[in-house]
Enzyme design. Structure first.
Site, short mmCIF file in Angstrom:
data_model
loop_
_atom_site.label_atom_id
_atom_site.label_comp_id
_atom_site.label_asym_id
_atom_site.label_seq_id
_atom_site.Cartn_x
_atom_site.Cartn_y
_atom_site.Cartn_z
N ASP A 9 8.39 -12.60 -13.12
CA ASP A 9 8.70 -11.28 -12.56
C ASP A 9 7.65 -10.29 -13.05
O ASP A 9 7.43 -10.15 -14.26
CB ASP A 9 10.10 -10.84 -13.00
CG ASP A 9 10.57 -9.59 -12.27
OD1 ASP A 9 11.60 -9.66 -11.58
OD2 ASP A 9 9.90 -8.54 -12.39
N ASP A 107 7.84 -9.23 -5.96
CA ASP A 107 7.24 -9.37 -7.29
C ASP A 107 7.85 -10.49 -8.14
O ASP A 107 7.65 -10.51 -9.34
CB ASP A 107 7.25 -8.03 -8.04
CG ASP A 107 8.51 -7.80 -8.85
OD1 ASP A 107 9.58 -8.23 -8.40
OD2 ASP A 107 8.39 -7.23 -9.95
N GLU A 108 8.59 -11.41 -7.53
CA GLU A 108 9.14 -12.48 -8.37
C GLU A 108 9.16 -13.82 -7.63
O GLU A 108 9.26 -13.89 -6.42
CB GLU A 108 10.55 -12.13 -8.87
CG GLU A 108 11.48 -11.76 -7.76
CD GLU A 108 12.90 -11.47 -8.23
OE1 GLU A 108 13.39 -12.11 -9.16
OE2 GLU A 108 13.52 -10.62 -7.58
P1 TTP Z 1 11.79 -5.00 -10.10
O1 TTP Z 1 11.16 -6.30 -10.50
O2 TTP Z 1 13.26 -4.88 -10.16
O3 TTP Z 1 11.24 -3.83 -11.02
P2 TTP Z 1 9.79 -3.60 -11.59
O4 TTP Z 1 8.87 -4.73 -11.29
O5 TTP Z 1 9.31 -2.26 -11.12
O6 TTP Z 1 10.02 -3.47 -13.15
P3 TTP Z 1 10.40 -4.62 -14.19
O7 TTP Z 1 10.50 -5.90 -13.42
O8 TTP Z 1 9.28 -4.62 -15.18
O9 TTP Z 1 11.70 -4.19 -14.78
O10 TTP Z 1 11.35 -4.61 -8.64
C1 TTP Z 1 10.07 -4.91 -8.13
C2 TTP Z 1 9.59 -3.78 -7.25
O11 TTP Z 1 10.50 -3.54 -6.19
C3 TTP Z 1 9.44 -2.45 -7.97
O12 TTP Z 1 8.18 -2.31 -8.61
C4 TTP Z 1 9.66 -1.46 -6.88
C5 TTP Z 1 10.58 -2.15 -5.90
N1 TTP Z 1 11.97 -1.64 -6.07
C6 TTP Z 1 12.39 -0.59 -5.26
O13 TTP Z 1 11.64 -0.11 -4.41
N2 TTP Z 1 13.67 -0.11 -5.45
C7 TTP Z 1 14.53 -0.60 -6.40
O14 TTP Z 1 15.66 -0.11 -6.53
C8 TTP Z 1 14.07 -1.69 -7.22
C9 TTP Z 1 14.97 -2.26 -8.28
C10 TTP Z 1 12.79 -2.17 -7.02
MG MG Z 2 9.49 -6.69 -11.67
#
Ligand code: TTP
Ligand code: MG
Length: 362
Positions: A9, A107-108
């Site tokens: 992730d 992103d995962e």
């Molecule tokens: P996440 O992997 O949940 O968050 P992140 O990568 O920003 O942070 P981390 O994993 O380090 O905690 O989500 C991936 C992307 O998806 C995030 O960069 C932006 C988008 N996203 C949104 O647009 N709205 C949301 O509510 C969430 C959770 C994510």
């Molecule tokens: Mg993330």
């Protein structure tokens, strides 16, 4: 044979890509999301850099609240084509490092490395080398969880962030989950968390102690999942899937509106972004839909599937505007979204077998 599964992730993905594009932002609180308009903006935070999170800013929070928490943060609009391109690069390099690969969001991804690592120690080294690779090549940081199944791997990747590497061996799985609050289990949201709390269940360990029969009587079919998840059981395979299922954009208006011309403009703006994202991902779509939220939050969706695949913004605009017509009934609209689905690869061959991008046809 025991499986070894990785969950990768990316760390604060959208802002990390922005920082990579503009290194001056490094170390600053950065927020990607709606325009804060000096605190009067509507809409939400997509994500916040780890520096911005120190102020309490997080995903899905109203942008006005984020602005109040840190007015000096750098606020940036969502630049989806940029993140989609970065994601594609990362995913391509991850795909090389395993036998089975499943991207689950922008992103995962899950990687089944059972055939490449003899044990969890080797798996840890492989994961560390993946992290180094992504950092060296894409200049982006990610967290990785390693476990005997997808569920444990996913929970583990979230355990330590950013740049975390958490290994959970099969025999450690139960103890690893035990102490975690139930919200850390995938698919348990605030609603289920609250209902569990009312039953006196706060941790995965407490959940694991409840019988399946009891959980089914309380939650129906979901009870089976809750019972298995709390016990670290997950048989699901890492399934190859390349495709993004849909692309959507939403706009929350500064003031609720009934204005057709204004709403048509909003559709045009969103269609531009969507067709850019389609092109950036070499995709075309066949289904175009809208989502209308009235001022009382009542929400409707409508979609239309057309005969031909395409990525033309004119077609998206025309179809979305037609679909909107039935909702222009004098009721105030708060939020409007456009969504395309039924996606397919745009790299099609012409009669002579040459690869041509679909945008050349349109
Ligand atoms: P996440 O992997 O949940 O968050 P992140 O990568 O920003 O942070 P981390 O994993 O380090 O905690 O989500 C991936 C992307 O998806 C995030 O960069 C932006 C988008 N996203 C949104 O647009 N709205 C949301 O509510 C969430 C959770 C994510
Ligand atoms: Mg993330």
């Amino acid at each position: 044979m025991p499986r070894i599964i990785l969950h990768v992730d990316m760390d604060s993905f959208f802002t990390a890509v922005e920082v990579h594009e503009n290194p001056e932002l490094k170390g600053k609180p950065v927020v990607v999301g709606a325009d804060p308009k000096d605190g009067r903006g509507r809409g939400v935070v997509s994500t916040a850099s780890y520096e911005a999170r120190k102020f309490g800013i997080k995903s899905a929070m109203p942008i006005s609240q984020a602005y109040r928490l840190c007015p000096t943060a750098v606020f940036l609009p969502v630049n989806m084509p940029l993140y989609a391109a970065a994601s594609e690069q990362v995913m391509q390099s991850l795909r090389q490092r395993c036998d089975r690969f499943q991207q689950v969001s922008i992103d995962e991804a899950f990687l089944d490395i059972s055939g490449r690592a003899g044990d969890f120690e080797e798996a840890k080294q492989l994961a560390a080398s993946i992290q180094k690779d992504v950092l060296d090549k894409e200049k982006l940081s990610c967290s990785i969880g390693i476990g005997p199944n997808k569920l444990i791997a996913k929970v583990a990747s979230d355990f330590k962030k950013p740049a975390g590497l958490t290994v959970v061996k099969p025999e450690e799985a139960k103890a690893f989950l035990e102490k975690l609050p139930v919200i850390k289990i995938p698919y348990i949201g605030p609603k289920t968390e609250l209902r569990l709390k009312q039953l006196g269940i706060r941790t995965a360990g407490e959940l694991a102690l409840s019988t399946k029969e009891f959980l089914v009587s309380e939650f129906g079919k979901q009870g089976v999942y809750l019972h298995e998840a709390a016990n670290g059981i997950d048989e699901e395979e890492v399934e190859e899937s390349h495709e993004v299922k849909s692309i959507n954009r939403n706009m929350t208006f500064d003031e609720d509106t009934t204005d057709r011309e204004f709403l048509h403009k909003a559709i045009e703006e969103m269609a531009w972004e969507i067709s850019d994202a389609l092109i950036a991902n070499s995709l075309m779509c066949r289904t175009i839909g809208i989502r209308v939220r009235y001022s009382n939050f009542e929400t409707f969706t409508r979609a239309k599937t057309i005969n031909q695949f395409g990525n033309s913004r004119e077609k998206i605009i025309e179809t979305a505007q037609q679909l909107l017509e039935q909702f222009l009934n004098g009721r105030m609209i708060r939020q409007l979204g456009v969504r395309v689905s039924g996606l397919a690869d745009a790299n099609v061959s012409d009669a002579k077998g040459r690869q041509r991008k679909v945008e050349e046809f349109l």
